[in-house]
Design an enzyme around this catalytic site. Sequence first.
Site, PDB file in Angstrom:
ATOM      1  N   ASP A  85      43.899  83.965  68.264  1.00 41.84           N
ATOM      2  CA  ASP A  85      43.157  85.153  68.637  1.00 41.84           C
ATOM      3  C   ASP A  85      42.659  85.077  70.077  1.00 41.84           C
ATOM      4  O   ASP A  85      42.176  84.034  70.528  1.00 41.84           O
ATOM      5  CB  ASP A  85      41.978  85.353  67.692  1.00 41.84           C
ATOM      6  CG  ASP A  85      41.581  86.806  67.631  1.00 41.84           C
ATOM      7  OD1 ASP A  85      42.045  87.508  66.715  1.00 41.84           O
ATOM      8  OD2 ASP A  85      40.816  87.251  68.529  1.00 41.84           O
ATOM      9  N   GLU A 139      51.173  90.513  63.305  1.00 38.16           N
ATOM     10  CA  GLU A 139      49.964  89.746  62.969  1.00 38.16           C
ATOM     11  C   GLU A 139      49.866  89.849  61.458  1.00 38.16           C
ATOM     12  O   GLU A 139      49.774  90.949  60.922  1.00 38.16           O
ATOM     13  CB  GLU A 139      48.734  90.375  63.640  1.00 38.16           C
ATOM     14  CG  GLU A 139      47.448  89.607  63.408  1.00 38.16           C
ATOM     15  CD  GLU A 139      46.212  90.367  63.928  1.00 38.16           C
ATOM     16  OE1 GLU A 139      46.137  90.695  65.119  1.00 38.16           O
ATOM     17  OE2 GLU A 139      45.325  90.633  63.090  1.00 38.16           O
ATOM     18  N   GLU A 168      46.219  97.170  67.576  1.00 40.68           N
ATOM     19  CA  GLU A 168      45.814  98.141  66.557  1.00 40.68           C
ATOM     20  C   GLU A 168      45.218  99.410  67.182  1.00 40.68           C
ATOM     21  O   GLU A 168      44.085  99.795  66.886  1.00 40.68           O
ATOM     22  CB  GLU A 168      44.853  97.494  65.548  1.00 40.68           C
ATOM     23  CG  GLU A 168      45.505  96.262  64.910  1.00 40.68           C
ATOM     24  CD  GLU A 168      44.678  95.581  63.815  1.00 40.68           C
ATOM     25  OE1 GLU A 168      43.529  95.992  63.575  1.00 40.68           O
ATOM     26  OE2 GLU A 168      45.209  94.629  63.202  1.00 40.68           O
ATOM     27  N   PRO A 226      51.230 100.379  57.642  1.00 41.06           N
ATOM     28  CA  PRO A 226      51.528 101.812  57.560  1.00 41.06           C
ATOM     29  C   PRO A 226      50.963 102.529  56.333  1.00 41.06           C
ATOM     30  O   PRO A 226      50.556 103.681  56.437  1.00 41.06           O
ATOM     31  CB  PRO A 226      53.059 101.875  57.565  1.00 41.06           C
ATOM     32  CG  PRO A 226      53.568 100.495  57.687  1.00 41.06           C
ATOM     33  CD  PRO A 226      52.430  99.556  57.771  1.00 41.06           C
ATOM     34  N   HIS A 269      50.818  95.243  61.751  1.00 39.75           N
ATOM     35  CA  HIS A 269      50.027  94.111  61.270  1.00 39.75           C
ATOM     36  C   HIS A 269      49.865  94.239  59.767  1.00 39.75           C
ATOM     37  O   HIS A 269      49.827  95.351  59.242  1.00 39.75           O
ATOM     38  CB  HIS A 269      48.649  94.094  61.941  1.00 39.75           C
ATOM     39  CG  HIS A 269      48.728  93.860  63.429  1.00 39.75           C
ATOM     40  ND1 HIS A 269      47.614  93.794  64.239  1.00 39.75           N
ATOM     41  CD2 HIS A 269      49.801  93.652  64.250  1.00 39.75           C
ATOM     42  CE1 HIS A 269      47.999  93.564  65.500  1.00 39.75           C
ATOM     43  NE2 HIS A 269      49.320  93.488  65.523  1.00 39.75           N
ATOM     44  N   GLY A 294      39.879  90.361  58.339  1.00 36.62           N
ATOM     45  CA  GLY A 294      38.476  90.107  58.645  1.00 36.62           C
ATOM     46  C   GLY A 294      38.140  88.628  58.657  1.00 36.62           C
ATOM     47  O   GLY A 294      37.086  88.213  58.179  1.00 36.62           O
ATOM     48  N   GLY A 295      39.043  87.805  59.172  1.00 30.44           N
ATOM     49  CA  GLY A 295      38.718  86.385  59.367  1.00 30.44           C
ATOM     50  C   GLY A 295      39.184  85.457  58.266  1.00 30.44           C
ATOM     51  O   GLY A 295      39.048  84.246  58.369  1.00 30.44           O
ATOM     52  N   GLY A 351      39.119  80.798  62.231  1.00 33.19           N
ATOM     53  CA  GLY A 351      39.018  81.682  61.072  1.00 33.19           C
ATOM     54  C   GLY A 351      39.310  80.934  59.780  1.00 33.19           C
ATOM     55  O   GLY A 351      39.829  79.812  59.805  1.00 33.19           O
ATOM     56  N   ASN A 352      38.968  81.569  58.667  1.00 34.45           N
ATOM     57  CA  ASN A 352      39.223  80.928  57.374  1.00 34.45           C
ATOM     58  C   ASN A 352      40.702  80.867  57.039  1.00 34.45           C
ATOM     59  O   ASN A 352      41.095  80.185  56.105  1.00 34.45           O
ATOM     60  CB  ASN A 352      38.490  81.682  56.267  1.00 34.45           C
ATOM     61  CG  ASN A 352      36.987  81.539  56.391  1.00 34.45           C
ATOM     62  OD1 ASN A 352      36.480  80.442  56.552  1.00 34.45           O
ATOM     63  ND2 ASN A 352      36.274  82.651  56.346  1.00 34.45           N
ATOM     64  N   TYR A 353      41.513  81.632  57.752  1.00 34.06           N
ATOM     65  CA  TYR A 353      42.952  81.604  57.480  1.00 34.06           C
ATOM     66  C   TYR A 353      43.714  80.702  58.450  1.00 34.06           C
ATOM     67  O   TYR A 353      44.933  80.763  58.556  1.00 34.06           O
ATOM     68  CB  TYR A 353      43.558  83.004  57.478  1.00 34.06           C
ATOM     69  CG  TYR A 353      43.036  83.968  58.536  1.00 34.06           C
ATOM     70  CD1 TYR A 353      42.746  83.547  59.818  1.00 34.06           C
ATOM     71  CD2 TYR A 353      42.859  85.323  58.228  1.00 34.06           C
ATOM     72  CE1 TYR A 353      42.279  84.427  60.769  1.00 34.06           C
ATOM     73  CE2 TYR A 353      42.390  86.222  59.186  1.00 34.06           C
ATOM     74  CZ  TYR A 353      42.107  85.762  60.446  1.00 34.06           C
ATOM     75  OH  TYR A 353      41.640  86.633  61.390  1.00 34.06           O
TER      76      TYR A 353
END
Length: 521
Positions: free
Chosen positions: A72, A322, A193, A240, A274, A328-329, A367-369
């Site tokens: 990021d 992405e 985005e 989409p 994304h 959201g993290g 991030g948590n991912y």
Amino acid sequence: MMLSWRCDNAVHASCCLRVTLCLAVLLFFVIILTTLQNCFVIDAGTLSVSATVNKKRVLHVIDDRYASVGIDASLVQEKFKNFDTSSVKLLTLSQSLGPCYVRVGGTAEDLLVFDDKLLDKDSPFRKPQHVFVMTVADWDKINKFVSDVGWHLVFGLNLLLRNGSSWDPSNAEALMKYSDQKGYQMHLELGNEPNSFKHVFQKTVDPSQSAKDFHVLRNLMQTFSTFKSSLLIGPDVTRPIKTSDEDELTTSSKDYLRRFLKTGSPYVDVVTFHHYYVRSQTATASDFRNPAILDSLQGQITLAQSIINSTSPGGKRLWLGEAGSSSGGGAPLLSNRYIAGFMWLDRLGLSAVSGVDVVIRQSFYKGNYAMIDCLDYTPFPDYWLTLLYKRLVGTRVLEVTRSSLDNHLRVYGHCTRTGDRSKYHAGAVTLYILNLWAVDVEVKLPQFSETDLHLYLLTPDGPSGLHSRNVRLNGQVLEMLSDSELPRLEPQTWPAGNPVHMEALTFGFVVIPDANVTVCM
Ligand SMILES: *[C@@H]1O[C@H](CO)[C@@H](O)[C@H](O)[C@H]1NC(C)=O
Ligand SMILES: *[C@@H]1O[C@H](CO)[C@@H](O)[C@H](O)[C@H]1NC(C)=O
């Protein structure tokens, strides 16, 4: 629960109700069992499924850097925090994932301004959600790291640098001029985005205007020998098909994409959207292993492709620009645990079958991912999963059919990766299998019953099960041998003719070294 059939007059009414209920429950199980039996051979409590590879046809050829990663742009805003680009451990882990794209982008890219005069390490404007400066030192650091680990940079430019209604290219020009002098290679994006700009920045950029802005950028790229043949990638819209809980300020992504491509299509080499399966705030463990949620990606890809087909004569490459488990993290204790592997591995499989060229995992770091711990870089299970994917899975995608149409047992197939870092030769096939059933499954490969298999089965480690922070390969916990050395990823040789035993709620790879499939030669 005990089912009682004892009746007496005093409780006659409730007893009848109970009998009816019991019968209903019994009927339910009979229906379920009959349904299951139609799909599977059930013997001794184990499900059994056969998988067959179409050996005649390659469905798609994906990019050599197919499984790629994102970092990021907020990391630049935070002055790289603990991301120590000289750490041997970080360099070893990153370098091992190649060949790979790294996309530096995200919300913060539309706040980033390059300053080619500012050489010192500290710069003004470092508050979150505020415009910030990327100094020459920051930029050098990114490029040195990318070059050291052998990755290919995709950099997201700021679309909100505007002069009246048009994009102002002067800052991008300064960045390209400096990079050209330094010999820094990169592919470019413009805006993150943009259909959500109103929601995020209280601003809007009309898609037809954004198409003109891409045209300006394309022309600018043509003026630099270094960037003439770089990819221009976009428009990086959100997924989409909108879900009902998405913000109403978010312009429909499919409308934005269609209107952007209507005039902008000639200027982009690659179309991106994304994709996250679920939202981190509401994600549950069962979401992470829910086959219907995994399947939902298909509709998103098909819609994007139909928009590309109707706007881009001759087609366009499609990337998941992405992509992560939950937006959201990432979800705490889920997105970086063993259980996250279902979404990641299935995403890689389903996207490849559907003709997606590259998938950029959000995120490599932060991030948590993340794939590695943000403090000591210790890999999470998805790092090891990605590493195996990189080693075993080649670019030619094969069609795999299963004896059961049920979507809990999922199988994908590619020609095996050969060449560098591979011990396999041309003609080999790699299958990857996800068992979303809460019971073990025997996977039969009748076409390959005469040859030994190589198994790379991944299971969680320890009592936390699916929530484990560690992963085992064929029973051995995967961990670095030292900061500069990864473990050897050795297969278990599985004698010819035996079904592959997939434990409940696990995934893994099966290589058929001597498959001798002609389309893989
Ligand atoms: C903004 O655009 C106008 C008209 O094209 C141009 O004259 C002016 O120099 C631009 N301003 C900046 C700061 O680039
Ligand atoms: C898009 O076009 C390609 C090539 O003609 C075709 O194979 C594919 O099915 C189309 N996809 C959609 C979703 O319309």
